[in-house]
Design an enzyme around this catalytic site. Sequence first.
Site, PDB file in Angstrom:
ATOM      1  N   GLY A  29      12.912  92.845 -51.985  1.00  0.00           N
ATOM      2  CA  GLY A  29      13.405  94.175 -51.672  1.00  0.00           C
ATOM      3  C   GLY A  29      14.909  94.218 -51.835  1.00  0.00           C
ATOM      4  N   TYR A  30      15.405  95.405 -52.116  1.00  0.00           N
ATOM      5  CA  TYR A  30      16.827  95.595 -52.373  1.00  0.00           C
ATOM      6  C   TYR A  30      17.502  96.243 -51.182  1.00  0.00           C
ATOM      7  CZ  TYR A  30      15.998  93.977 -57.010  1.00  0.00           C
ATOM      8  OH  TYR A  30      15.680  93.170 -58.063  1.00  0.00           O
ATOM      9  N   ILE A  31      18.594  95.635 -50.757  1.00  0.00           N
ATOM     10  CA  ILE A  31      19.391  96.138 -49.640  1.00  0.00           C
ATOM     11  C   ILE A  31      20.507  97.017 -50.179  1.00  0.00           C
ATOM     12  CG2 ILE A  31      20.872  95.448 -47.706  1.00  0.00           C
ATOM     13  CD1 ILE A  31      19.186  92.719 -48.012  1.00  0.00           C
ATOM     14  N   GLU A  82      14.975  98.923 -49.561  1.00  0.00           N
ATOM     15  CA  GLU A  82      14.359 100.083 -50.224  1.00  0.00           C
ATOM     16  C   GLU A  82      12.878  99.825 -50.443  1.00  0.00           C
ATOM     17  OE1 GLU A  82      16.387 102.038 -53.663  1.00  0.00           O
ATOM     18  OE2 GLU A  82      17.691 100.279 -53.498  1.00  0.00           O
ATOM     19  N   ASN A 144      14.368  94.784 -62.315  1.00  0.00           N
ATOM     20  CA  ASN A 144      13.652  94.886 -61.052  1.00  0.00           C
ATOM     21  C   ASN A 144      14.293  95.923 -60.131  1.00  0.00           C
ATOM     22  OD1 ASN A 144      11.382  92.887 -60.959  1.00  0.00           O
ATOM     23  ND2 ASN A 144      13.034  91.499 -61.524  1.00  0.00           N
TER      24      ASN A 144
END
Length: 155
Positions: A29-31, A82, A144
């Site tokens: 997951g992306y912060i 996200e 990604n």
Amino acid sequence: MALEIERKFLVINDKWQDNILSEAILKQGYIANQPNATVRVRITGDSACLNLKSATKGITRSEFEYPIPLEDAEQILARLAEQPFIDKTRYKVRWGGHVWDLDLFAGENSGLIMAEVELSSEDEPFELPPWAGEEVSGDPRYYNASLVKHPYSQW
């Protein structure tokens, strides 16, 4: 400074399965997901890491990766990242003197299969496998970080 130099290709058949070295389930997951940099957390089995990457210039970008406790990674993904997550199975596949990462995406990106090879320089020669199709290294839709915001299933 750590550099990542990689080329990405769509996978066009299953002949890669003859050369598998390993298999792992990944959840990431992306912060932070900005044009100039991304910050992500990835869980692979019972280990986790924090990863920072610069924007890609050609096929090269800065990359920094640090191990973090698995429990911290799970909480970060649950509270800060996200959605949707990037879920994929990664296979390490040997071909032509290189070990390729071959990713079978799941969830919102199901149906997407990509292979990437890391190189030591942008002009390093490598043998293209028979299962590698169109090169997508320069197409930001296949990053990604982009697949979080615009999943493959919505194309």
